[in-house]
Structure formats: C-alpha cells, structure tokens
Design a protein around this motif. Structure first.
Motif, PDB file in Angstrom:
ATOM      1  N   GLN A  49      -7.865  -4.415  13.763  1.00  0.00           N
ATOM      2  CA  GLN A  49      -7.475  -4.143  12.377  1.00  0.00           C
ATOM      3  C   GLN A  49      -6.007  -4.486  12.101  1.00  0.00           C
ATOM      4  OE1 GLN A  49      -8.686  -0.189  11.153  1.00  0.00           O
ATOM      5  NE2 GLN A  49     -10.782  -0.885  10.935  1.00  0.00           N
ATOM      6  N   VAL A  50      -5.266  -4.845  13.137  1.00  0.00           N
ATOM      7  CA  VAL A  50      -3.857  -5.209  12.944  1.00  0.00           C
ATOM      8  C   VAL A  50      -3.719  -6.410  12.002  1.00  0.00           C
ATOM      9  CG1 VAL A  50      -1.758  -6.018  14.121  1.00  0.00           C
ATOM     10  CG2 VAL A  50      -3.081  -4.106  15.079  1.00  0.00           C
ATOM     11  N   PRO A  51      -4.594  -7.429  12.064  1.00  0.00           N
ATOM     12  CA  PRO A  51      -4.481  -8.523  11.092  1.00  0.00           C
ATOM     13  C   PRO A  51      -4.611  -8.078   9.633  1.00  0.00           C
ATOM     14  CG  PRO A  51      -5.837  -9.208  12.942  1.00  0.00           C
ATOM     15  CD  PRO A  51      -5.598  -7.726  13.096  1.00  0.00           C
ATOM     16  N   VAL A  52      -5.326  -7.005   9.375  1.00  0.00           N
ATOM     17  CA  VAL A  52      -5.430  -6.463   8.017  1.00  0.00           C
ATOM     18  C   VAL A  52      -4.059  -5.953   7.570  1.00  0.00           C
ATOM     19  CG1 VAL A  52      -6.527  -4.705   6.558  1.00  0.00           C
ATOM     20  CG2 VAL A  52      -7.856  -5.856   8.349  1.00  0.00           C
ATOM     21  N   VAL A  53      -3.349  -5.289   8.474  1.00  0.00           N
ATOM     22  CA  VAL A  53      -1.999  -4.790   8.175  1.00  0.00           C
ATOM     23  C   VAL A  53      -1.070  -5.964   7.898  1.00  0.00           C
ATOM     24  CG1 VAL A  53      -0.033  -3.466   9.060  1.00  0.00           C
ATOM     25  CG2 VAL A  53      -2.373  -2.706   9.552  1.00  0.00           C
ATOM     26  N   VAL A  54      -1.127  -6.982   8.757  1.00  0.00           N
ATOM     27  CA  VAL A  54      -0.288  -8.173   8.589  1.00  0.00           C
ATOM     28  C   VAL A  54      -0.546  -8.815   7.230  1.00  0.00           C
ATOM     29  CG1 VAL A  54       0.143 -10.517   9.455  1.00  0.00           C
ATOM     30  CG2 VAL A  54      -0.031  -8.599  11.064  1.00  0.00           C
ATOM     31  N   ALA A  55      -1.802  -9.008   6.881  1.00  0.00           N
ATOM     32  CA  ALA A  55      -2.141  -9.640   5.602  1.00  0.00           C
ATOM     33  C   ALA A  55      -1.667  -8.806   4.419  1.00  0.00           C
ATOM     34  CB  ALA A  55      -3.653  -9.867   5.518  1.00  0.00           C
ATOM     35  N   ALA A  56      -1.805  -7.479   4.505  1.00  0.00           N
ATOM     36  CA  ALA A  56      -1.369  -6.601   3.413  1.00  0.00           C
ATOM     37  C   ALA A  56       0.139  -6.665   3.204  1.00  0.00           C
ATOM     38  CB  ALA A  56      -1.798  -5.163   3.692  1.00  0.00           C
ATOM     39  N   LEU A  57       0.852  -7.012   4.261  1.00  0.00           N
ATOM     40  CA  LEU A  57       2.309  -7.117   4.179  1.00  0.00           C
ATOM     41  C   LEU A  57       2.765  -8.547   3.872  1.00  0.00           C
ATOM     42  CD1 LEU A  57       3.185  -4.747   7.140  1.00  0.00           C
ATOM     43  CD2 LEU A  57       3.513  -4.303   4.692  1.00  0.00           C
ATOM     44  N   GLY A  58       1.804  -9.421   3.588  1.00  0.00           N
ATOM     45  CA  GLY A  58       2.128 -10.787   3.184  1.00  0.00           C
ATOM     46  C   GLY A  58       2.373 -11.752   4.326  1.00  0.00           C
ATOM     47  N   GLY A  59       2.019 -11.360   5.530  1.00  0.00           N
ATOM     48  CA  GLY A  59       2.240 -12.233   6.681  1.00  0.00           C
ATOM     49  C   GLY A  59       1.065 -13.153   6.932  1.00  0.00           C
ATOM     50  N   GLU A  81       2.633   6.837   5.586  1.00  0.00           N
ATOM     51  CA  GLU A  81       2.053   5.763   6.380  1.00  0.00           C
ATOM     52  C   GLU A  81       0.530   5.834   6.447  1.00  0.00           C
ATOM     53  OE1 GLU A  81       4.959   7.719   9.113  1.00  0.00           O
ATOM     54  OE2 GLU A  81       4.742   7.866   6.936  1.00  0.00           O
ATOM     55  N   LYS A  82      -0.009   7.023   6.636  1.00  0.00           N
ATOM     56  CA  LYS A  82      -1.462   7.183   6.739  1.00  0.00           C
ATOM     57  C   LYS A  82      -2.134   6.789   5.422  1.00  0.00           C
ATOM     58  CE  LYS A  82      -4.992  10.513   8.238  1.00  0.00           C
ATOM     59  NZ  LYS A  82      -5.863  10.687   7.096  1.00  0.00           N
ATOM     60  N   GLY A  83      -1.612   7.270   4.320  1.00  0.00           N
ATOM     61  CA  GLY A  83      -2.170   6.931   3.014  1.00  0.00           C
ATOM     62  C   GLY A  83      -2.090   5.442   2.725  1.00  0.00           C
ATOM     63  N   TRP A  84      -0.968   4.829   3.097  1.00  0.00           N
ATOM     64  CA  TRP A  84      -0.814   3.395   2.872  1.00  0.00           C
ATOM     65  C   TRP A  84      -1.838   2.624   3.695  1.00  0.00           C
ATOM     66  CZ3 TRP A  84       0.461  -0.764   6.027  1.00  0.00           C
ATOM     67  CH2 TRP A  84       0.618  -1.973   5.352  1.00  0.00           C
ATOM     68  N   LEU A  85      -1.958   2.962   4.981  1.00  0.00           N
ATOM     69  CA  LEU A  85      -2.919   2.265   5.841  1.00  0.00           C
ATOM     70  C   LEU A  85      -4.345   2.415   5.308  1.00  0.00           C
ATOM     71  CD1 LEU A  85      -1.392   3.195   9.292  1.00  0.00           C
ATOM     72  CD2 LEU A  85      -1.642   0.867   8.386  1.00  0.00           C
ATOM     73  N   GLU A  86      -4.712   3.614   4.913  1.00  0.00           N
ATOM     74  CA  GLU A  86      -6.058   3.827   4.374  1.00  0.00           C
ATOM     75  C   GLU A  86      -6.271   3.074   3.069  1.00  0.00           C
ATOM     76  OE1 GLU A  86      -6.918   8.153   6.441  1.00  0.00           O
ATOM     77  OE2 GLU A  86      -6.161   8.120   4.378  1.00  0.00           O
ATOM     78  N   SER A  87      -5.209   2.932   2.262  1.00  0.00           N
ATOM     79  CA  SER A  87      -5.332   2.233   0.983  1.00  0.00           C
ATOM     80  C   SER A  87      -5.604   0.737   1.151  1.00  0.00           C
ATOM     81  CB  SER A  87      -4.082   2.434   0.118  1.00  0.00           C
ATOM     82  OG  SER A  87      -3.018   1.592   0.554  1.00  0.00           O
ATOM     83  N   ILE A  88      -5.264   0.187   2.315  1.00  0.00           N
ATOM     84  CA  ILE A  88      -5.533  -1.238   2.564  1.00  0.00           C
ATOM     85  C   ILE A  88      -6.822  -1.423   3.370  1.00  0.00           C
ATOM     86  CG2 ILE A  88      -3.113  -1.908   2.336  1.00  0.00           C
ATOM     87  CD1 ILE A  88      -3.061  -2.169   5.458  1.00  0.00           C
ATOM     88  N   GLY A  89      -7.556  -0.327   3.565  1.00  0.00           N
ATOM     89  CA  GLY A  89      -8.853  -0.411   4.206  1.00  0.00           C
ATOM     90  C   GLY A  89      -8.854  -0.265   5.719  1.00  0.00           C
ATOM     91  N   VAL A  90      -7.769   0.234   6.272  1.00  0.00           N
ATOM     92  CA  VAL A  90      -7.670   0.396   7.720  1.00  0.00           C
ATOM     93  C   VAL A  90      -8.119   1.803   8.109  1.00  0.00           C
ATOM     94  CG1 VAL A  90      -6.040   0.519   9.652  1.00  0.00           C
ATOM     95  CG2 VAL A  90      -5.838  -1.305   7.962  1.00  0.00           C
ATOM     96  N   THR A  91      -8.961   1.872   9.118  1.00  0.00           N
ATOM     97  CA  THR A  91      -9.363   3.161   9.685  1.00  0.00           C
ATOM     98  C   THR A  91      -8.286   3.584  10.670  1.00  0.00           C
ATOM     99  OG1 THR A  91     -11.684   2.582   9.469  1.00  0.00           O
ATOM    100  CG2 THR A  91     -11.143   4.362  11.001  1.00  0.00           C
ATOM    101  N   VAL A  92      -7.778   4.797  10.504  1.00  0.00           N
ATOM    102  CA  VAL A  92      -6.631   5.255  11.275  1.00  0.00           C
ATOM    103  C   VAL A  92      -7.033   6.393  12.209  1.00  0.00           C
ATOM    104  CG1 VAL A  92      -4.301   6.233  11.096  1.00  0.00           C
ATOM    105  CG2 VAL A  92      -5.124   4.674   9.345  1.00  0.00           C
TER     106      VAL A  92
END
Length: 106
Positions: A49-59, A81-92
């Motif tokens: 799921q790290v690529p989802v974080v990268v994409a959400a940050l414009g990388g 941080e938890k709310g932000w991660l969940e808002s981009i569809g990442v399971t934390v």
C-alpha cells in the motif's frame, strides 16, 4: 538494507517519525508528551500500500515515500496521520500505549 527514518514533527510535545522497514512497510510512530502524561502510537502501512501513499503525495513510482512525507508533514500531522491515510484508502495497522485523555487533565 538498514531501516531509514525521518522526523515529521518535533514541537509542542509531539514527536513523529516515519520509517521504512526492511520489509517495505511504512511505519509512522508518534509520542505525545503533555501535562505529565504520555501517549505513544504506531501506524503501519503494508508494503503493497506504500505506492498509494506515494501517489497521494504526488510522487511517481520512483519517488521516496519518506521524502514525500517529510515535505508534506505539516498538513498531514495537522489533519491526523491515521485519518489522512484512511482518507486516501489505505488500511492502517494501529498500536497505542497510554491514555490520550491523560494529556489533557489539568
């Protein structure tokens, strides 16, 4: 490979670091110290799921997730941080120790 870690926040009694584990998992660890209380937490993002974080940050696919988190730390931490991660569809994965309410008892 050695774990790499960056500081995202270090002020007002709140200390947050992000690390990339050898497994590729992203871990965000926080410690909140206030009024004699202490609350610690860790958020784990699975490697897939790290690529989802990268994409959400414009990388792009080759971008460093820790560099991107560091560059965008202010809005992420202010939102939570938890709310932000969940808002981009990442399971934390979530771990905590201490009582959040103790930080605000007078």
């Amino acid at each position: 490979m050695t774990e790499r870690k960056v500081s995202l926040w270090s002020r007002d009694g709140l200390y947050i670091d992000a690390a990339l584990r050898d497994s590729g998992a992203l871990v965000i660890e926080g410690q909140h110290l206030r009024g004699g209380g202490e609350y610690e937490y860790a958020l784990t993002v699975a490697a897939d799921q790290v690529p989802v974080v990268v994409a959400a940050l414009g990388g792009d696919a080759d971008a460093d997730v820790l560099d991107l988190l560091h560059a965008n730390a202010e809005p992420i931490v202010r939102r939570g941080e938890k709310g932000w991660l969940e808002s981009i569809g990442v399971t934390v994965g979530f771990w905590s120790h201490g009582n959040w309410a103790d930080l605000f008892d007078e």
